[in-house]
Design a protein around this motif. Structure first.
Motif, PDB file in Angstrom:
ATOM      1  N   GLU A   1      44.871  42.898  44.331  1.00  0.00           N
ATOM      2  CA  GLU A   1      45.392  43.345  43.044  1.00  0.00           C
ATOM      3  C   GLU A   1      46.097  44.692  43.180  1.00  0.00           C
ATOM      4  OE1 GLU A   1      41.624  45.438  43.668  1.00  0.00           O
ATOM      5  OE2 GLU A   1      42.241  43.350  43.933  1.00  0.00           O
ATOM      6  N   ASP A   2      47.119  44.907  42.335  1.00  0.00           N
ATOM      7  CA  ASP A   2      47.783  46.204  42.301  1.00  0.00           C
ATOM      8  C   ASP A   2      47.584  46.910  40.963  1.00  0.00           C
ATOM      9  OD1 ASP A   2      49.568  44.882  40.584  1.00  0.00           O
ATOM     10  OD2 ASP A   2      51.094  44.647  42.137  1.00  0.00           O
ATOM     11  N   TYR A   3      46.849  46.277  40.031  1.00  0.00           N
ATOM     12  CA  TYR A   3      46.493  46.919  38.767  1.00  0.00           C
ATOM     13  C   TYR A   3      45.141  46.371  38.330  1.00  0.00           C
ATOM     14  CZ  TYR A   3      46.388  48.411  33.920  1.00  0.00           C
ATOM     15  OH  TYR A   3      46.012  48.980  32.749  1.00  0.00           O
ATOM     16  N   ALA A   4      44.283  47.258  37.856  1.00  0.00           N
ATOM     17  CA  ALA A   4      42.959  46.833  37.414  1.00  0.00           C
ATOM     18  C   ALA A   4      42.517  47.679  36.241  1.00  0.00           C
ATOM     19  CB  ALA A   4      41.949  46.967  38.550  1.00  0.00           C
TER      20      ALA A   4
ATOM     21  N   GLY B   1      39.466  52.420  43.284  1.00  0.00           N
ATOM     22  CA  GLY B   1      38.342  52.268  42.360  1.00  0.00           C
ATOM     23  C   GLY B   1      37.011  52.645  42.979  1.00  0.00           C
ATOM     24  N   VAL B   2      36.884  52.461  44.284  1.00  0.00           N
ATOM     25  CA  VAL B   2      35.628  52.810  44.954  1.00  0.00           C
ATOM     26  C   VAL B   2      35.314  54.289  44.763  1.00  0.00           C
ATOM     27  CG1 VAL B   2      36.756  53.207  47.200  1.00  0.00           C
ATOM     28  CG2 VAL B   2      34.326  52.645  47.124  1.00  0.00           C
ATOM     29  N   HIS B   3      36.348  55.149  44.808  1.00  0.00           N
ATOM     30  CA  HIS B   3      36.128  56.577  44.592  1.00  0.00           C
ATOM     31  C   HIS B   3      35.664  56.844  43.158  1.00  0.00           C
ATOM     32  CE1 HIS B   3      37.520  58.181  48.380  1.00  0.00           C
ATOM     33  NE2 HIS B   3      38.654  57.515  48.302  1.00  0.00           N
ATOM     34  N   LEU B   4      36.296  56.179  42.194  1.00  0.00           N
ATOM     35  CA  LEU B   4      35.953  56.396  40.795  1.00  0.00           C
ATOM     36  C   LEU B   4      34.532  55.938  40.493  1.00  0.00           C
ATOM     37  CD1 LEU B   4      39.288  55.130  39.177  1.00  0.00           C
ATOM     38  CD2 LEU B   4      38.639  57.507  39.669  1.00  0.00           C
ATOM     39  N   VAL B   5      34.187  54.743  40.946  1.00  0.00           N
ATOM     40  CA  VAL B   5      32.838  54.222  40.702  1.00  0.00           C
ATOM     41  C   VAL B   5      31.801  55.096  41.395  1.00  0.00           C
ATOM     42  CG1 VAL B   5      31.289  52.262  41.106  1.00  0.00           C
ATOM     43  CG2 VAL B   5      33.637  51.860  40.321  1.00  0.00           C
TER      44      VAL B   5
ATOM     45  N   VAL C   1      41.313  48.277  43.504  1.00  0.00           N
ATOM     46  CA  VAL C   1      39.903  48.526  43.172  1.00  0.00           C
ATOM     47  C   VAL C   1      39.133  48.949  44.418  1.00  0.00           C
ATOM     48  CG1 VAL C   1      37.745  47.458  42.407  1.00  0.00           C
ATOM     49  CG2 VAL C   1      39.867  47.019  41.161  1.00  0.00           C
ATOM     50  N   MET C   2      39.350  48.242  45.516  1.00  0.00           N
ATOM     51  CA  MET C   2      38.661  48.571  46.759  1.00  0.00           C
ATOM     52  C   MET C   2      39.180  49.880  47.345  1.00  0.00           C
ATOM     53  SD  MET C   2      36.231  47.383  48.710  1.00  0.00           S
ATOM     54  CE  MET C   2      36.100  45.714  48.073  1.00  0.00           C
TER      55      MET C   2
ATOM     56  N   LEU D   1      37.582  52.192  33.209  1.00  0.00           N
ATOM     57  CA  LEU D   1      38.151  52.422  34.541  1.00  0.00           C
ATOM     58  C   LEU D   1      39.520  51.769  34.630  1.00  0.00           C
ATOM     59  CD1 LEU D   1      36.373  52.063  37.968  1.00  0.00           C
ATOM     60  CD2 LEU D   1      38.506  50.847  37.551  1.00  0.00           C
ATOM     61  N   ALA D   2      40.509  52.497  35.153  1.00  0.00           N
ATOM     62  CA  ALA D   2      41.839  51.941  35.398  1.00  0.00           C
ATOM     63  C   ALA D   2      42.350  52.485  36.722  1.00  0.00           C
ATOM     64  CB  ALA D   2      42.808  52.305  34.274  1.00  0.00           C
ATOM     65  N   CYS D   3      42.928  51.608  37.535  1.00  0.00           N
ATOM     66  CA  CYS D   3      43.528  52.064  38.789  1.00  0.00           C
ATOM     67  C   CYS D   3      44.687  51.140  39.148  1.00  0.00           C
ATOM     68  CB  CYS D   3      42.499  52.117  39.923  1.00  0.00           C
ATOM     69  SG  CYS D   3      41.690  50.549  40.310  1.00  0.00           S
ATOM     70  N   SER D   4      45.583  51.653  39.983  1.00  0.00           N
ATOM     71  CA  SER D   4      46.769  50.854  40.316  1.00  0.00           C
ATOM     72  C   SER D   4      47.452  51.384  41.560  1.00  0.00           C
ATOM     73  CB  SER D   4      47.770  50.876  39.156  1.00  0.00           C
ATOM     74  OG  SER D   4      48.336  52.179  39.034  1.00  0.00           O
ATOM     75  N   TRP D   5      48.265  50.513  42.140  1.00  0.00           N
ATOM     76  CA  TRP D   5      49.260  50.877  43.146  1.00  0.00           C
ATOM     77  C   TRP D   5      50.638  50.653  42.526  1.00  0.00           C
ATOM     78  CZ3 TRP D   5      47.022  47.022  47.228  1.00  0.00           C
ATOM     79  CH2 TRP D   5      45.906  47.586  47.870  1.00  0.00           C
ATOM     80  N   ARG D   6      51.553  51.572  42.807  1.00  0.00           N
ATOM     81  CA  ARG D   6      52.962  51.422  42.445  1.00  0.00           C
ATOM     82  C   ARG D   6      53.220  51.294  40.950  1.00  0.00           C
ATOM     83  NH1 ARG D   6      52.859  49.069  47.644  1.00  0.00           N
ATOM     84  NH2 ARG D   6      54.354  50.114  49.005  1.00  0.00           N
TER      85      ARG D   6
END
Length: 341
Positions: free
Chosen positions: A227-230, A191-195, A187-188, A244-249
């Motif tokens: 977190e790696d999924y939000a 997600g910061v880009h999306l928000v 998210v940090m 909003l959805a974001c993730s790593w890996r």
């Protein structure tokens, strides 16, 4: 900081601002190269704990001085400072530079939370110095095309927004996974880009938040974990619903999935990455079942935010209230973490 507007020569050319670079890993060097390629600044000093990275930066700026730390940099009579260090350091380093009368261009996030973000912006306002954050997606041709569509009102009232950023790799530096240093996980980071894009394009603010955060498939155990999924639902003050959805890996089947789609009463428009690329974007307008391309690659956008700051600095620009938008972005991220907890 010298008043650059008083430094015009007979040719009316502006003196290039003296800029220092704090952190010259890949992103710091890329932003340095963009500024130097545009001829906007003079790179006079770098500070970097990794000697190999420092040497690579000197290839770009062979006349720059290598400094030990921020204090050493601030002793070099700088006009501006570019910060590309771990997130936990951003707000304090920005404040120290601004308090010394030095303009700042900082990697995102400016702060790990709204309190840190507000403190850095207050320092810029107090010092009347230019402060900008590297929210580079604003400068893509695709986002600019979306901005035009929204400003013209061709879609009508926007009532739904879908925001997605899945990075199939995730960061390669350990500090990203320590929430005390990074401020949070995907998210940090993503997600910061999306928000930011959503609130900036719509000129809106958030009224309500519901969120769920995961780490390796299980609910996040407190803010100490990254977190790696939000997934989150934001209700904007206008009434629009944002998913909003974001993730790593995440096994996304490609390097990245990046999308910002806006739907109104009369049509829609979206930015999407092409072929899993982190860099190639297409903007498309929708009307019923038809679509029209608004912008497509090639588009060399990565250094535009840095170049825009450098240009403003060279023109002698001071505090820009536009940076205050980032407080609402930071508050929204705080609310996502609080709602998930």
């Amino acid at each position: 900081m010298t008043d650059l507007l008083l430094q015009r020569g007979a040719s009316s050319e502006l003196r290039r601002p003296r800029v220092g670079f704090l952190g010259v890993g890949w992103i710091g060097r890329h932003r340095m190269a963009a500024m130097l390629d545009a001829g906007r600044v003079e790179a006079v000093a770098v500070a970097e704990p990794d000697p190999d990275m420092a040497r690579e930066a000197l290839v770009l700026a062979p006349d720059a001085t290598v400094c030990a730390d921020l204090d050493d940099l601030l002793a070099k009579d700088l006009d501006g400072l570019v910060i590309a260090t771990p997130s936990a350091l951003h707000a304090d380093q920005a404040q120290r530079a601004l308090d010394a009368g030095v303009a700042v261009f900082c990697q995102k996030p400016l702060g790990r939370n709204a309190q840190e973000t507000e403190a850095a912006i207050a320092a810029a306002r107090r010092a009347n110095r230019l402060l900008a954050v590297d929210l580079s997606y604003r400068f893509t041709a695709a986002v600019q095309a979306l901005k035009t569509q929204l400003e013209l009102g061709v879609m009508g009232r926007i009532h739904a927004v879908d925001l997605t950023f899945h990075n199939a790799y995730g960061p390669d530096k350990p500090w990203f996974y320590d929430a005390a240093l990074s401020g949070g996980g995907c998210v940090m980071d993503l997600g910061v880009h999306l928000v930011d894009l959503c609130l900036w394009l719509l000129d809106d603010a958030v009224a309500g938040v519901e969120a769920h955060l995961r780490r390796q498939g299980r609910p996040l155990a407190g803010r100490k974990e990254a977190e790696d999924y939000a997934v989150a639902t934001l209700i904007l003050k206008s009434g629009a619903v944002v998913r909003l959805a974001c993730s790593w890996r995440l096994p996304a089947g490609q390097d990245a999935v990046i999308e910002a789609a806006f739907y109104g009463e009369r049509g829609g428009a979206a930015l999407r990455n092409l072929g899993g690329s982190f860099y190639d974007f297409e903007a498309t307008a929708f009307e019923g079942v038809t679509r029209r391309v608004l912008a497509s690659p090639p588009d060399d956008w990565g250094g535009r935010a840095a170049q825009a700051w450098a240009q403003a600095l060279a023109e002698g620009k001071r505090y820009d209230p536009e940076v205050e938008r980032l407080v609402e972005v930071a508050r929204t991220l705080d609310r996502i973490y609080a709602a998930a907890a």
